[in-house]
Design an enzyme around this catalytic site. Structure first.
Site: not given
Lengths: 329, 436
Positions: A55-56, A83, A105, A133
């Site tokens: 959702r974010t 990697k 995020r 947040h």
């Protein structure tokens, strides 16, 4: 270093109010038949999600696209991170391509703040570990203000943030592991709300020194009759909340917003949840679907609020400058 | 080199017998005269010590030299150079190398590398094989090489039963076990002190109790076995109180603290800078004060650096991914001096914590057959430092001798500098510069 939004603490009441006001304009854009404006045409926004999110990420990307920004999506799973490239190298590599903002995020608290020190672009914290947040808190404040304005028969555009003064809010559940709670408490308190944390001792942060809260309770039933907003947090089993509780059943018995418990709320009280919902754990399915539950409205408002944040950080006009003064540093 | 003649002139001699103004003459690696107004012998090198303290070289009980295994972070050679620049003439190399110092072969390798270094390099051996906490390492084999301290530093020995056997076995060998006190089930993978700041920053914390339960457990095991324990890098006020009580009871317990725990608090982590991530973590102002008072009251025996070099790329990471540890050798003297004069200690008291007391814990004091930390008298080995308590300097990471740059004092101005260091009669540092 450009302006960034890393923590609600950087904004203050004035900064929050400004974002809410600008969000009003973008909410109006969202209601148009073609919900798109050219405000950030030519700007590039990188959505860098080093942790699972639906959702974010979609909300930010929708916001950026509605502002006509170019959006690059980077997810840790498919990238050079696998990697062995370090976060710093990854970010500096992307920055070298010429981007204006990173929406980040990350599972590590503080990663967006560190990233802001490594690149010249703006950084928006889209959730970092247990830390913050900020846009969730902003969209929650936006939603509360919108509902209260409607109830008073006011246009939301004409409403300031006076509606938060003395507003009685309970934040219920896993506060310890919740970035939503950290940002939410800061934002609501900055606007004048009286926030009570309601949780078992093992789900509270080890220290609440410096938290702008009115109190702490271990008795949800006692708190409910005096609330204007009941904000339920998700039980984050993936963040280790499991070992903090005897069982989810016992949690629900004491802290779940069951239908019976919801009946103890005053008639006007609002029920909020940042999602995704564990139906039957922190909130009963029938409560989540009540009219007073704002869960989907929170999601809907997310896009407008994130448009406002991106616009204020990147547009570079006088409004943007004002935000920069409040959020930089 | 060793037959060089040096005259350290114009300073104040400070050692465990007291303070007096005096020149120190060094010939053939030994002190040959101490007194006021000594004549300059022909061909002697004169080292100016005016405004300085002339003391036995500092002894660091807790140095990570990273060799073998992490030579990109530090080597015995570079770590020893940093030590000499910090006024040290001896360091104890910690065993958390790769492979760890849990066998005679690895211990011999590090000791051999140390023979060419600009300070004495002693080693600490591991208590358990691979520092894994499951089986005793060959303590006897290592003791036969001269190893006097054993520790799984970087981790505490979690198993109380195993630790009891280690104490019993070590007691019979006449060696000392040194504990990194951290209960893993309480520390729980934390990255900073658990408290006000960790709660605000959303960072998993390490509670003070994680250290204190192991300090309390080991004191109980010392009471049970009679074997001595040395506590590494204590960081909490509760630990200081436990050690004070054990000492009052007459138990053979010694303790060290680190300069950073005497001077910095968890508030330094507000910006999530991994340079301030260290284990044990920086704690509260109250803990800092308790550690300082513990030094002043004699509960704490030594200040040890926990010098822990890490390459730049390891520290350029999110806080929870960066390794803990910071550089300490070149900043220990000024940082400790400032912290402890703040609670009324004299420079001589500070030097006791940095030189002769740690020398005894390491088994390197002349009374124990060693040549570190002893009185500055004719006949003694010439391991000396010349310290200017009033000189100020700014820490520039790029100018430190370590291969790594992870100092939390970058850009800060410190008061207290090392002017000269003499190791076995050789001026390895003069006027603040390494000679080799």
């Amino acid at each position: 270093m450009s302006a960034s939004l890393l923590s609600i603490a950087d904004l203050g009441a004035e900064g929050i109010e400004q974002i809410l006001r600008v969000s009003d304009s973008f909410a109006e854009v969202g209601r148009r038949s073609i919900p798109k404006v050219p405000a950030l045409r030519g700007r590039t926004v990188v959505s860098l999600f080093a942790e699972e999110s639906t959702r974010t990420r979609l909300s930010f990307e929708t916001a950026a696209k509605r502002l006509s920004a170019d959006v690059l999506t980077f997810s840790a799973g498919s990238s050079s991170v696998k990697k062995g490239e370090s976060l710093r190298d990854t970010v500096e590599t992307i920055a070298a391509m010429g981007v204006d903002a990173f929406v980040v995020r990350h599972p590590s608290a503080g990663a967006p703040a560190q990233l802001a020190g490594w690149v010249d672009a703006s950084v928006v914290n889209a959730g970092d570990g247990w830390h913050e947040h900020p846009t969730q808190a902003l969209l929650d404040c936006y939603t509360i203000r919108q509902v209260l304005a409607e109830r008073d028969g006011l246009a939301v555009e004409d409403t300031g943030v006076g509606c938060f003064a003395g507003l009685r809010v309970a934040v219920v559940g896993d506060v310890a592991h919740s970035r939503v709670a950290r940002s939410g408490v800061l934002a609501l308190a900055a606007l004048g709300a009286r926030v009570t944390l309601v949780a078992p001792g093992s789900l509270l942060p080890p220290s609440l020194e410096g938290w702008p809260i009115a109190g702490v309770s271990h008795d949800l039933d006692a708190v409910l009759p005096d609330l204007d907003v009941c904000y339920l947090l998700r039980i984050q089993t993936e963040r280790g909340a499991g070992s903090h509780l005897p069982s989810l059943r016992e949690y629900t018995a004491a802290y779940g917003l069951t239908a019976r418990r919801a009946a103890r709320l005053p008639g006007h009280a609002l029920v909020m949840h940042p999602g995704p919902i564990n139906r039957g754990v922190e909130i009963a399915a029938e409560v989540a679907d009540l009219p007073r539950s704002l869960v989907l409205r929170q999601v809907a408002n997310g896009v407008a609020v994130r448009m406002a944040v991106l616009y204020l950080l990147l547009a570079g006009d006088s409004q943007g400058d004002m935000l920069k003064e409040t959020v930089s540093g | 080199m060793a037959d060089q003649v040096l005259l350290i002139r114009g300073g104040t001699v400070v050692d465990e017998t007291g303070e007096r103004p005096g020149d120190v003459l060094v010939t053939g690696g030994r002190i040959t005269a101490v007194g006021a107004g000594l004549e300059v012998p022909a061909g002697a090198t004169v080292l100016d010590a005016s405004d300085c303290l002339v003391a036995p070289g500092l002894v660091d009980l807790h140095t990570h030299l990273r060799q073998p295994g992490q030579e990109e972070a530090e080597t015995v050679e570079t770590g020893a150079r940093a030590a000499a620049l910090g006024g040290y003439t001896a360091v104890v190399a910690m065993p958390n190398t790769d492979p760890p110092i849990d066998s005679a072969a690895v211990a011999s390798q590090v000791l051999e590398l140390g023979r060419g270094a600009v300070c004495q390099v002693a080693v600490a051996g591991a208590i358990t094989v691979g520092r894994a906490g499951a089986r005793l390492a060959p303590l006897g084999e290592l003791a036969a090489l001269g190893v006097r301290l054993f520790t799984d530093d970087g981790a505490g020995v979690q198993d109380s039963g195993l630790m009891r056997r280690a104490f019993e076995y070590a007691g019979g060998l006449g060696v000392t076990l040194a504990q990194h006190c951290e209960d893993n089930s309480l520390a729980c993978g934390g990255h900073m002190h658990e408290g006000e700041w960790s709660s605000r920053l959303g960072v998993p914390g390490i509670p003070a109790a994680a250290e204190e339960v192991m300090v309390a457990r080991d004191i109980a095991l010392v009471r049970l076995t009679g074997a001595p324990v040395h506590f590494l890098h204590l960081s909490t006020s509760g630990s200081v109180a436990l050690v004070a009580a054990a000492r009052a009871e007459g138990l053979p317990v010694t303790a060290e603290v680190a300069p950073h725990h005497l001077s910095l608090t968890h508030a330094e982590l507000a910006g999530y800078d991994p340079l301030f991530k260290v284990n044990p973590p920086l704690r509260t102002a109250g803990d800092v004060e308790a550690l300082r008072q513990g030094c002043r009251a004699g509960v704490v025996d030594a200040v040890a650096t926990d010098h822990a070099p890490h390459p730049q790329e390891a520290k350029d990471a999110p806080l929870d991914q960066a390794p803990p540890g910071l550089l300490g050798l070149q900043t220990a003297w000024p940082v400790t001096l400032a912290a402890l004069t703040d609670v009324g200690m004299t420079p001589a008291g500070v030097l006791a914590l940095l030189s002769w007391q740690p020398a005894r814990i390491a088994g390197l004091h002349p009374d124990q057959g060693g040549e570190q930390g002893g009185p500055v008298v004719a006949g003694a080995a010439a391991n000396l430092c010349v310290l200017d308590p009033g000189a100020t300097w700014t820490v520039e990471p790029d100018r430190l001798a370590s291969l790594s740059r992870n100092t939390p004092w970058a850009g800060r101005t410190l008061t207290g500098a090392v002017r000269h260091t003499v190791y076995r009669g050789e001026p390895v540092v003069t006027d603040g510069e390494a000679r080799r």
